[in-house]
Write a protein that holds these residues in place. Structure first.
Motif, short mmCIF file in Angstrom:
data_model
loop_
_atom_site.label_atom_id
_atom_site.label_comp_id
_atom_site.label_asym_id
_atom_site.label_seq_id
_atom_site.Cartn_x
_atom_site.Cartn_y
_atom_site.Cartn_z
N ASP A 31 2.70 2.20 2.40
CA ASP A 31 2.32 2.69 3.76
C ASP A 31 3.89 3.29 4.17
OD1 ASP A 31 2.22 1.71 6.75
OD2 ASP A 31 0.69 2.85 6.15
N PHE A 42 12.42 7.86 0.11
CA PHE A 42 12.68 8.84 1.41
C PHE A 42 11.77 10.14 1.37
CE2 PHE A 42 15.36 9.67 4.90
CZ PHE A 42 15.59 10.91 5.04
N TRP A 43 11.99 10.83 0.07
CA TRP A 43 11.26 12.10 0.24
C TRP A 43 9.65 11.67 0.27
CZ3 TRP A 43 11.14 16.87 0.41
CH2 TRP A 43 10.49 17.79 -0.37
N VAL A 86 0.14 16.81 4.13
CA VAL A 86 -0.11 16.28 2.94
C VAL A 86 0.19 15.10 3.17
CG1 VAL A 86 0.34 18.21 1.42
CG2 VAL A 86 2.30 16.96 2.07
N THR A 87 -0.55 14.17 2.01
CA THR A 87 -0.26 12.57 2.11
C THR A 87 0.49 12.20 0.87
OG1 THR A 87 -2.60 12.71 3.25
CG2 THR A 87 -1.47 10.67 2.41
N MET A 88 1.60 11.65 0.90
CA MET A 88 2.20 11.30 -0.31
C MET A 88 1.59 9.56 -0.61
SD MET A 88 4.36 13.42 -1.42
CE MET A 88 5.77 13.35 -1.61
N GLY A 89 0.77 9.71 -1.35
CA GLY A 89 0.16 8.16 -1.51
C GLY A 89 0.50 7.62 -2.69
N PRO A 90 0.08 6.32 -2.91
CA PRO A 90 0.58 5.52 -4.12
C PRO A 90 0.74 6.13 -5.47
CG PRO A 90 -1.03 4.31 -3.28
CD PRO A 90 -1.14 5.58 -2.17
N PRO A 91 -0.11 7.06 -5.83
CA PRO A 91 0.19 7.56 -7.30
C PRO A 91 1.61 8.33 -7.17
CG PRO A 91 -2.08 8.60 -6.55
CD PRO A 91 -1.25 7.86 -5.42
N TYR A 92 2.11 9.15 -6.14
CA TYR A 92 3.39 9.75 -6.05
C TYR A 92 4.31 8.49 -6.38
CZ TYR A 92 7.93 11.05 -4.21
OH TYR A 92 9.22 11.09 -3.99
N ARG A 122 8.42 13.99 3.33
CA ARG A 122 7.64 15.21 2.88
C ARG A 122 6.54 15.55 3.79
NH1 ARG A 122 4.02 17.56 -1.10
NH2 ARG A 122 4.58 19.68 -1.25
N GLY A 179 0.78 -1.40 0.19
CA GLY A 179 0.10 0.10 0.09
C GLY A 179 0.71 1.15 0.04
N LYS A 220 4.26 6.80 -9.74
CA LYS A 220 5.14 7.61 -10.99
C LYS A 220 6.26 8.10 -10.92
CE LYS A 220 1.01 10.54 -10.91
NZ LYS A 220 0.19 11.74 -11.12
N VAL A 277 15.78 7.66 -2.90
CA VAL A 277 15.66 8.99 -2.67
C VAL A 277 14.22 9.41 -3.00
CG1 VAL A 277 15.89 11.25 -4.12
CG2 VAL A 277 17.88 9.98 -3.60
N VAL A 278 13.42 8.62 -3.87
CA VAL A 278 12.12 8.67 -4.04
C VAL A 278 11.40 8.26 -2.98
CG1 VAL A 278 10.06 7.89 -5.37
CG2 VAL A 278 12.09 8.54 -6.46
#
Lengths: 164, 687, 191
Positions: free
Chosen positions: B260, B384-385, B401-407, B389, B258, B410, B381-382
């Motif tokens: 998560d 960790f960010w 903000v939420t960094m979810g699966p789309p981020y 974030r 997920g 992609k 890096v992806v």
């Protein structure tokens, strides 16, 4: 008095018909949005209460209420963006599954990675710059040894000279 | 009484570990070998002591000693005995103890080896692993005591290590019970696997630090710890795969990953660990990448600690997080200490890490491995960010903000695709000199075949561009790997006069690292097929139907046959189970499925168990949802069709085979070739 | 050429790189420390003045004839802020008690404001109607009120603020009786 009764009944019937007239469009507004349509939007949202649980999966009562709210908004004809905006207005940007600020989100890692690649490439260039005419790395190693040995011999000579 | 004994043994272990650390430092600095030896022996003591501690805790768990807070929190009378034992790692305090126990086991194993050639490394390895262990035991002793008991005081029921004045021991009648999610057999093994992976990476790190401190920055530390790193990586990968499988089978949201934050916290050390495994090969073969290898192992260790910190300190919100507690600041202090020490040591010794040769061409195998490192670090890096974030935005803008699966999908998708491609090219590349021509000559046949396969997929299966790119890369990798493998077998068949099976077996047995590696790469390609299938082509539908009605999706018809609900009071569960019949497009009966909802009374938590109809082509996945109450008149089902997903699990099994082959202990490779006698004429660019 | 290779390798980490690495490390540690601090901080501190909050009442609710009000405008009165949600079962326990309290203390220089945390408007209205709530209620838009109060995100919680705007007491969990509320409010009205 009878006249008044008749008149009141006429008014009452008229009122009733008008009310039904208003109600008709509401009843005929269209089928309730399906679970799939609700899920399509809920999938893109996170539960505002539970931690990191997408809204379509969250089993709590609160999430059920939110999904019903999405259903109502869909029935009202709201678009996906409008519904998402409503959720953001109420609960903040954290309820979206992707941050609204695309630039920071994607630019930062991209820049870091590119910088890293650039650094590596420059390092690689520095490494291969001292041009070694041989093509096999083995010869370079063999070359290193005689040079070092020459150096060693030269130092030895010097030492011996000193001691003489 | 017994709980107090447990705590006492824990404190003793803590003191012994501290003694070991200081004795090693003092003995080494003052050149007192006897003290260093004493430190080594003290370290050996920790495992028996911790085993005793763990034994006491398990005794308390199994015998329902609810006056002990930890026992109260994770067990209940209705749980079977084996689950009470596994409850050991079902909560914060116990899992920290589990970690320490594993750490002491590995440290003891390392301490028992022959140190003759590496006397100067011994004290520092003891120090680094000892400090790590002291930290974890310290957390148990000072902040999360698994033996704290419940006392009735004037202000209510509190838990304390030592009995406070004016209080009496309080024994609840029943415990809260283990989180139902943790009672699934797959779940039982997932945390231990992960911890095994995390803890085993401490040993190579300790050796790396010892190498830096003593200045012995040659290959020695890598040769010693190579096998450790391999096994650590095996455990970590298994832990991740098991977590995915368990999520798929039990969590009931139709997926296996997920993104998560806590999943990512375990994934990040895996990334650097994989890069490390590959990178050390270059140091062994060509004496290059010394800086990389130190950096990667330090990163792996620090990410392990960082990940543990994230999940346990309450800094991140996640479904996985443990309850927030006071260990946060201590963890933070430890991370600060390890980061600063590691970075300072690396900078100090940077110049000593001389490369023995140099890289010639951008297309040589060394350069490709460099690209490999770069890609893994980029994915890191992806990730960790993505993890940091939300924290940064909350701190500096107040807005979370939420960094979810789309981020993640992609940003890391193209990087993973590049890795897949690299996995295909790498076996064909040559050491040292390589040009487009030499590489091209090796590549053109598999490329052509891969393109042909892609065209076939285009016409028969899908036109989705991402899928086509993905499948073409997978086809390419599989073709190249099989080709290389086949060539070796064929050459052996000809030179040794063996049949195919014999040749295959002996070839693999004699070159375990190389061919184990090929099997692992093949398995990753298979897993990629599964991932592409489910990520790109999953379909779902949800509907409320009455008994006798059906739902349709993707050519399947799912007919609702019946539902029943019953209690299992001894186990403390209520089961609601539906039976559905599955038919295909032509109306053929395919089978029954039994999706279930288990409700656990003590923890008041439900579990959704799907009904699954599996095949290699796809998997039908049926869930019982209770958006509305479940009844004969209307039950809500959520149905997924996950194409190709079983390739993921098949690939995982093959992966296991491959890594066992690669990690299987053998004699020194040089000895083997001497015994060989006849050299196998392998004329290829790949050697 | 081999000499150049050796000298290149023997070079340590350049100064500029060292500086960047250390800066990055320090920033990372600072962020982690701040994050930790935020996670560890319990709630708004008792004994400190609360920063200003803005309440935009639900439809049909008002205070002093206005559909919204700021906490600062209420200086001089005792303010009780009750945070609830329609999906919260314990909140239902205390809702009648709060309403009774409001009715008893009307006009006594006490203001009771309900704040609805992370809830649906329709769910909120149903809840308010169900318990016949008349004291002013506002949604916690974007959870800004909760984050200002540094809440642990649990419901229900009740905050008691005295006439000078200083937070005097926080009740975590529902009130079981109107007396419990009175015991806290009475000393604040007449210190």
């Amino acid at each position: 008095m009878m006249n008044r009764l008749v008149r009141n009944t006429k008014y009452a019937t008229l009122l009733l018909l008008i009310t039904i007239g208003f109600a008709m469009p509401i009843i005929a507004q269209g089928a309730t949005p399906t679970d799939d349509e609700v899920n399509r939007i809920a999938k893109q949202l996170y539960c505002p209460v539970c931690e990191n649980t997408p809204l379509d999966v969250c089993p709590t009562d609160a999430c059920r209420q939110w999904r019903e709210e999405i259903r109502t908004m869909l029935a009202d004809g709201k678009s996906e963006d409008e519904i998402k905006k409503h959720f953001v207005d109420y609960y903040g940007a954290r309820v979206l599954n992707e941050p609204p600020n695309r630039v920071t989100t994607y630019l930062v890692p991209a820049v870091v990675i590119l910088l890293g690649a650039l650094l590596l490439f420059r390092g690689f260039q520095l490494w291969t710059k001292p041009t070694v005419p041989e093509t096999a790395s083995g010869t370079a190693k063999r070359e290193a040894k005689p040079v070092q040995q020459d150096e060693y011999v030269a130092r030895l000579e010097e030492e011996l000279k000193k001691r003489k | 009484m017994i709980a107090d004994l447990g705590f006492g043994v824990l404190v003793v272990t803590f003191l012994v570990t501290l003694y070991s650390v200081f004795a090693a430092i003092y003995g080494e600095l003052k050149k007192i070998p006897a003290l260093v030896e004493s430190a080594r022996r003290a370290m050996l003591l920790t495992w028996p002591l911790l085993t005793l501690t763990a034994g006491i805790l398990i005794y308390l768990l199994v015998n329902n000693h609810f006056e002990v807070q930890f026992v109260y929190e994770v067990t209940s009378r209705s749980m079977p005995t084996y689950l009470k034992v596994t409850a050991w790692w079902g909560g914060q305090a116990g899992s920290l103890l589990f970690w320490s126990w594993l750490m002491s086991a590995f440290t003891s194993l390392v301490t028992l080896r022959k140190w003759d050639r590496d006397r100067e490394l011994l004290p520092w390895v003891t120090v680094v692993s000892g400090v790590t262990m002291a930290f974890f035991i310290g957390m148990n002793v000072f902040f999360e005591n698994p033996f704290a008991q419940l006392y009735q005081t004037f202000s209510g029921i509190e838990s304390h290590t030592f009995q406070p004045a004016n209080s009496i021991l309080f024994t609840p009648q029943e415990g809260r019970g283990l989180n139902p999610l943790l009672r699934h057999p797959g779940m039982v093994i997932h945390p231990p696997m992960l911890y095994l992976g995390f803890v085993s990476f401490v040993i190579p790190y300790a050796f790396a630090m010892a190498a830096l401190i003593t200045g012995r920055t040659d290959d020695r530390w890598i040769r010693i710890t190579r096998r450790w790193a391999l096994w650590a990586w095996l455990f970590l990968t298994c832990g991740l795969i098991l977590g995915g499988r368990w999520a798929y089978d039990v969590l009931g949201w139709g997926g296996y990953w997920g993104w998560d934050p806590v999943e990512i916290a375990a994934f990040m050390p895996w990334l650097t660990g994989t890069a490390f495994l590959h990178s050390v090969m270059i140091q062994e073969k060509r004496g290059l990448f010394k800086h990389w290898n130190i950096l990667l192992i330090v990163l792996t260790y620090d990410l392990v600690i960082f990940g543990t910190f994230l999940t346990r300190s309450g800094v991140l919100s996640s479904v996985h997080s443990f309850a927030q507690s006071a260990i946060g600041p201590l963890f933070f202090g430890f991370i600060g200490l390890t980061l600063i020490t590691s970075v300072a040591l690396i900078i100090y010794r940077w110049a000593n890490l001389k490369s023995e040769t140099e890289m010639k061409s951008l297309l040589s195998r060394e350069a490709l491995f460099l690209l490999n490192n770069l890609l893994f670090i980029s994915i890191l890096v992806v990730c960790f960010w993505g993890v940091i974030r939300p924290l940064i935005s909350e701190l500096f803008t107040g807005q979370k903000v939420t960094m979810g699966p789309p981020y993640y999908e992609k940003a890391s998708g193209p990087l993973f695709a590049a890795l897949l491609f690299l996995m295909g090219i790498a076996p064909l590349s040559a050491w040292g000199h390589s040009t487009m021509k030499t590489l091209g000559r090796a590549l053109w046949k598999p490329t052509l075949l891969a393109v042909a396969i892609t065209v076939w997929i285009f016409f028969t299966y899908t036109r989705d561009p991402y899928a086509l790119i993905g499948f073409s890369l997978v086809a390419f990798t599989i073709l190249v790997t099989l080709y290389e493998y086949g060539r070796g077998v064929y050459a052996r068949m000809r030179s040794q006069d063996e049949n195919m099976l014999e040749a295959f077996w002996t070839l693999t047995a004699r070159n375990r690292r190389r061919y184990g590696g090929y099997i692992v790469h093949l398995s990753i390609a298979l897993m990629a097929i599964g991932i592409l299938g489910i990520e790109l082509f999953q379909v779902e539908t949800q509907g409320t139907i009455a008994v006798g009605d059906s739902l349709q999706i993707s050519g399947y018809t799912i007919k609702y046959r019946e539902v029943a609900s019953w209690d299992n009071l001894p186990a403390g569960v209520n089961y609601t189970r539906a039976v559905v019949d599955v038919y295909d497009r032509e109306g053929n009966f395919l089978g029954n499925l039994h999706p279930r909802k288990d409700y656990y009374f003590d923890s008041q938590q439900p579990m959704t168990i799907p009904g699954q109809l599996a095949s290699m082509k796809d998997e039908l996945y049926v869930l019982l949802i209770n958006w509305e109450p479940i009844s004969q008149a209307g039950t809500t089902f959520k149905i997924f069709v996950n194409p190709l997903v079983n390739w993921l699990w098949l690939g995982s099994l093959l992966f296991l085979v491959g890594i066992i082959v690669a990690a299987w202990p053998d004699k020194d490779p040089e000895l083997v070739t001497v015994q060989e006698g006849k050299r196998i004429p392998q004329t290829s660019a790949a050697d | 050429m081999t000499e150049t290779t050796i000298t290149t390798e023997q070079r340590g980490v350049p100064r500029w790189a060292q500086i960047i690495i250390w800066i990055f490390l320090v920033c990372l540690l600072v962020i982690m420390a701040l994050g930790l601090q935020k996670a560890q901080k319990p709630m708004a501190e008792v004994g400190k003045r609360i920063p200003d909050l803005s309440f935009q009442f639900f439809n049909g609710y008002e205070y002093a004839g206005a559909p919204q009000i700021n906490l600062s405008n209420l200086r001089g009165k005792v303010v009780v802020i009750n945070v609830w949600a329609s999906w919260c079962k314990p909140c239902e326990q205390e809702a009648p008690e709060l309403q009774k309290f409001w009715e008893a203390y009307q006009g006594r220089e006490v203001v009771l404001i309900g704040v609805d945390y992370v809830d649906t408007p329709s769910g909120a209205m149903t809840y308010l109607k169900k318990f016949k709530i008349t004291f002013p209620n506002a949604p916690d838009l974007q959870s800004s009120i909760s984050s200002t109060l540094n809440r642990n995100m649990g419901v229900p919680e009740t905050y008691f603020i005295d006439r000078e705007g200083v937070l005097k007491f926080v009740q975590v969990g529902p009130f079981t009786s109107i007396e419990a509320i009175q015991n806290i409010v009475d000393p604040l009205i007449t210190p």
